[in-house]
Design an enzyme around this catalytic site. Structure first.
Site, PDB file in Angstrom:
ATOM      1  N   GLU A  82       0.711  -1.338   0.027  1.00 38.35           N
ATOM      2  CA  GLU A  82       0.021  -0.033   0.051  1.00 38.35           C
ATOM      3  C   GLU A  82       0.818   1.405   0.125  1.00 38.35           C
ATOM      4  O   GLU A  82       0.372   2.126  -0.782  1.00 38.35           O
ATOM      5  CB  GLU A  82      -0.903   0.001   1.481  1.00 38.35           C
ATOM      6  CG  GLU A  82      -1.926  -1.074   1.193  1.00 38.35           C
ATOM      7  CD  GLU A  82      -3.202  -0.503   0.239  1.00 38.35           C
ATOM      8  OE1 GLU A  82      -3.081   0.672  -0.208  1.00 38.35           O
ATOM      9  OE2 GLU A  82      -4.078  -1.338   0.115  1.00 38.35           O
ATOM     10  N   SER A  83       1.817   1.305   1.006  1.00 37.32           N
ATOM     11  CA  SER A  83       2.523   2.600   1.084  1.00 37.32           C
ATOM     12  C   SER A  83       4.025   2.426   1.232  1.00 37.32           C
ATOM     13  O   SER A  83       4.709   3.465   1.215  1.00 37.32           O
ATOM     14  CB  SER A  83       2.035   3.354   2.439  1.00 37.32           C
ATOM     15  OG  SER A  83       2.412   2.640   3.546  1.00 37.32           O
TER      16      SER A  83
END
Length: 264
Positions: A82-83
């Site tokens: 995700e990040s």
């Protein structure tokens, strides 16, 4: 172009398509569900200042996963996808923080401030709670798909989302998760553990994979529609138009005339 039918009334609606937009639950999808580009909405702005070390963030992920009874390996793989462990990450559709939580999703868990989602503890707690709920509904593999594409997309695709981005995302998360557990991603053991079958093609899924059609931009000004009324002027009044077995459509499309090839 869409045809909308109401009784025997036929309405032809022409919609313009914005490049890069797809039908999906992009609010949660970050893909999928109706993605909104940065030009069309104001994105959250991360706070200024330093961020915690990756070691501290991993410790937070482990503590939160244990607290809510979710496998550490799965949460870690999801945060990486995700990040990349960036608590200030913001996606083009407005997903925020370590677990790329949408503000709309966060509100379901009592977090009503976008600014709060930049706090690593709040973000991870919200994301893990959401993931746990999805796990309870769908199992590991489908929960990962739903985290990316939204629960509605999972239902519309009969439990296996075919969006190329979701395919790549799911392959990346589950492959990392399975590797941490010492399980081959394409084995029967992996199938039993995740509830879905991973394939190498998922890692490189594209918009044309599996016969999936891409959406092309249409310039409405270039459309040429030829319609003609089939009823009298009086019957064309919607308030006077009657329906029944013998009624006719108010309009019909004319077939375009074939173009003659020039003679050599």
């Amino acid at each position: 172009m869409k045809r909308l039918f109401h009784g025997n009334l036929v309405l032809i609606v022409v919609t313009s398509l914005v490049p890069g937009l797809a039908t999906a639950d992009v609010a949660q999808a970050k893909v999928a569900s109706e993605p909104v580009s940065a030009e069309l909405k104001s994105l959250p702005r991360p706070p200024s200042g330093p961020v915690p070390s990756r070691k501290a963030l991993k410790a937070l992920v482990e503590q939160t996963a244990k607290r809510y009874g979710v496998e550490i390996e799965l949460v870690d793989a999801l945060v990486v996808a995700e990040s990349g462990y960036d608590p200030h990450a913001v996606s083009p559709v407005g997903a925020v923080g370590l677990m790329q939580v949408m503000p709309e999703t966060a509100a379901d868990y009592g977090v009503n401030s976008v600014e709060a989602l930049f706090d690593p503890q709040t973000n991870v707690r919200t994301g893990v709670r959401h993931l746990k709920r999805l796990l309870g509904q769908f199992g590991i593999g489908k929960a990962v798909m739903a985290y990316n594409a939204g629960e509605g997309a999972l239902s519309r695709h009969n439990g296996f989302v075919t969006y190329p981005e979701t395919q790549r995302y799911t392959h990346r998360v589950l492959s990392s998760y399975l590797k941490k557990k010492g399980v081959s991603p394409y084995s029967l053991e992996a199938r039993a553990l995740t509830g879905i079958t991973l394939t190498p093609s998922m890692a490189t899924a594209s918009a044309t994979a599996g016969g999936r059609r891409t959406v092309r931009q249409i310039d409405p000004s270039r459309l040429r529609l030829r319609i003609r009324p089939t009823l009298s002027k009086r019957a064309l009044d919607p308030g006077l138009h009657s329906s029944g077995p013998s009624s006719q459509p108010m309009f019909e499309l004319q077939q375009p005339k074939p173009r003659l090839k020039p003679r050599n």
